[in-house]
Design a protein around this motif. Structure first.
Motif, mmCIF file in Angstrom:
data_model
loop_
_atom_site.group_PDB
_atom_site.id
_atom_site.type_symbol
_atom_site.label_atom_id
_atom_site.label_comp_id
_atom_site.label_asym_id
_atom_site.label_seq_id
_atom_site.Cartn_x
_atom_site.Cartn_y
_atom_site.Cartn_z
ATOM 1 N N LEU A 113 0.821 -1.210 0.000
ATOM 2 C CA LEU A 113 0.000 0.000 0.000
ATOM 3 C C LEU A 113 0.856 1.260 0.000
ATOM 4 O O LEU A 113 0.415 2.323 -0.449
ATOM 5 N N THR A 114 2.084 1.163 0.479
ATOM 6 C CA THR A 114 2.942 2.342 0.610
ATOM 7 C C THR A 114 3.331 2.943 -0.734
ATOM 8 O O THR A 114 3.829 4.078 -0.766
ATOM 9 N N VAL A 115 3.127 2.241 -1.833
ATOM 10 C CA VAL A 115 3.471 2.796 -3.153
ATOM 11 C C VAL A 115 2.349 3.689 -3.683
ATOM 12 O O VAL A 115 2.530 4.362 -4.705
ATOM 13 N N LEU A 116 1.200 3.719 -3.029
ATOM 14 C CA LEU A 116 0.059 4.512 -3.481
ATOM 15 C C LEU A 116 0.051 5.886 -2.809
ATOM 16 O O LEU A 116 0.660 6.073 -1.753
ATOM 17 N N PRO A 117 -0.653 6.860 -3.405
ATOM 18 C CA PRO A 117 -0.750 8.187 -2.773
ATOM 19 C C PRO A 117 -1.352 8.093 -1.375
ATOM 20 O O PRO A 117 -2.151 7.203 -1.083
ATOM 21 N N GLU A 118 -0.995 9.034 -0.523
ATOM 22 C CA GLU A 118 -1.420 8.975 0.875
ATOM 23 C C GLU A 118 -2.934 9.021 1.013
ATOM 24 O O GLU A 118 -3.509 8.329 1.869
ATOM 25 N N TRP A 119 -3.630 9.818 0.187
ATOM 26 C CA TRP A 119 -5.086 9.904 0.309
ATOM 27 C C TRP A 119 -5.750 8.582 -0.041
ATOM 28 O O TRP A 119 -6.773 8.222 0.527
ATOM 29 N N VAL A 120 -5.148 7.824 -0.991
ATOM 30 C CA VAL A 120 -5.668 6.497 -1.330
ATOM 31 C C VAL A 120 -5.441 5.533 -0.169
ATOM 32 O O VAL A 120 -6.293 4.700 0.143
ATOM 33 N N GLN A 121 -4.296 5.660 0.488
ATOM 34 C CA GLN A 121 -4.005 4.813 1.643
ATOM 35 C C GLN A 121 -5.052 5.003 2.739
ATOM 36 O O GLN A 121 -5.491 4.031 3.357
ATOM 37 N N TRP A 122 -5.481 6.246 2.972
ATOM 38 C CA TRP A 122 -6.477 6.503 4.015
ATOM 39 C C TRP A 122 -7.812 5.865 3.659
ATOM 40 O O TRP A 122 -8.508 5.312 4.521
ATOM 41 N N ILE A 123 -8.190 5.926 2.389
ATOM 42 C CA ILE A 123 -9.445 5.296 1.959
ATOM 43 C C ILE A 123 -9.374 3.793 2.174
ATOM 44 O O ILE A 123 -10.302 3.176 2.716
#
Length: 282
Positions: free
Chosen positions: A193-203
């Motif tokens: 998950l760490t390769v994705l943008p932070e806002w996507v991680q929160w979702i």
């Protein structure tokens, strides 16, 4: 015997019968093997693909994540089966017997959970021979896998029952598939998950799929693999908290929604749905 105890006994028997039938029916057996084998093929080709400088292959990281994904997908199975039984009148027949809904739901929980365990075994057992580097020799790993799976089922099956109460036909279940696939895509199942943008991680972290994948990774991966996770931690307390919150939400909503749905069921509504189904076929 107490009527409630009889309903639980009937539900237990019903669940075991449905599970046994799914393991002896050709079509159901194909479904049991199709996705695990497909995922094994994917893991096989990823076993030599390294993830950055982590020292781990994508296959090693992905295998436990897929276990978590499959556990989360049990809510889809629950939803589909409940909708199908509602459409063909099975649910109406259960409603017509004393405590029939209790026995029906217990049976579904047993059959769906049992089918999931079979599917996970079909995937995991060969996967342990295909993928190296898994922490499968530690009893603590299997203990973690067990509690993550059990909590995951409590978190997802009631939600599946709620969704099954909302949809009125099996065809409409397609509306559920696309959002679930979208959640899988952003939940770190096939890549960290760490390769994705932070806002996507929160979702992603708001839903059970990510936490089931993380819990399974914490069970089956060595300690060094935590470096690719958010905060470089397995976050067991957060896993318990989020999955527990979904479990509470589902357990509160499911009885209310199911009671309302059962009250609306009647012979005329079942006949109407059958007529619409026949018109579509015609």
């Amino acid at each position: 015997m107490n009527p409630t105890a009889m309903a639980w006994r009937a539900g237990w028997s019903r669940g075991l019968i449905e599970l046994r039938q799914s393991l002896t029916n050709g079509g159901d057996l194909f479904n049991h093997f199709f996705w695990p084998v497909l995922m094994l093929i994917a893991v096989f080709f990823l076993r030599e693909v390294s993830f950055g400088q982590s020292g781990f292959s994508l296959g090693t990281l992905v295998l436990p994540s897929i276990l978590g994904m499959n556990a989360a997908m049990s809510m889809v199975s629950m939803s589909q089966q409940l909708t199908a039984d509602r459409e063909d009148g099975t649910l109406l027949r259960a409603k017509a017997t004393p405590n029939g809904m209790v026995g029906y739901l217990l049976g579904k929980i047993i059959s769906v959970s049992g089918s999931l365990v079979v599917d996970l075994a079909i995937f995991l057992i060969p996967g342990m021979f295909i993928i190296s580097g898994l922490a499968i020799g530690d009893p603590g790993s299997w203990l973690t896998l067990s509690w993550v799976l059990a909590l995951g089922l409590v978190a997802t099956l009631p939600i599946g029952a709620v969704l099954g109460s909302v949809f009125v036909s099996v065809r409409s279940q397609g509306l559920l598939t696309l959002p679930i696939l979208g959640m899988i895509a952003i939940s770190g199942i096939f890549y960290p998950l760490t390769v994705l943008p932070e806002w996507v991680q929160w979702i992603a972290q708001a839903f059970p799929i990510y936490w089931l994948g993380l819990g399974m990774r914490s069970a089956l991966l060595p300690d060094g693999a935590v470096a690719v996770e958010i905060g470089e931690s397995w976050r067991h307390l957060e896993t318990i908290g989020v999955l527990g919150a979904w479990a509470v939400l589902g357990l509160l909503l499911a009885p209310i929604v199911l009671r309302r749905m059962a009250r609306r069921e009647s012979g005329s509504s079942v006949a109407e749905r059958r007529e619409k189904a026949l018109q579509r076929i015609g």
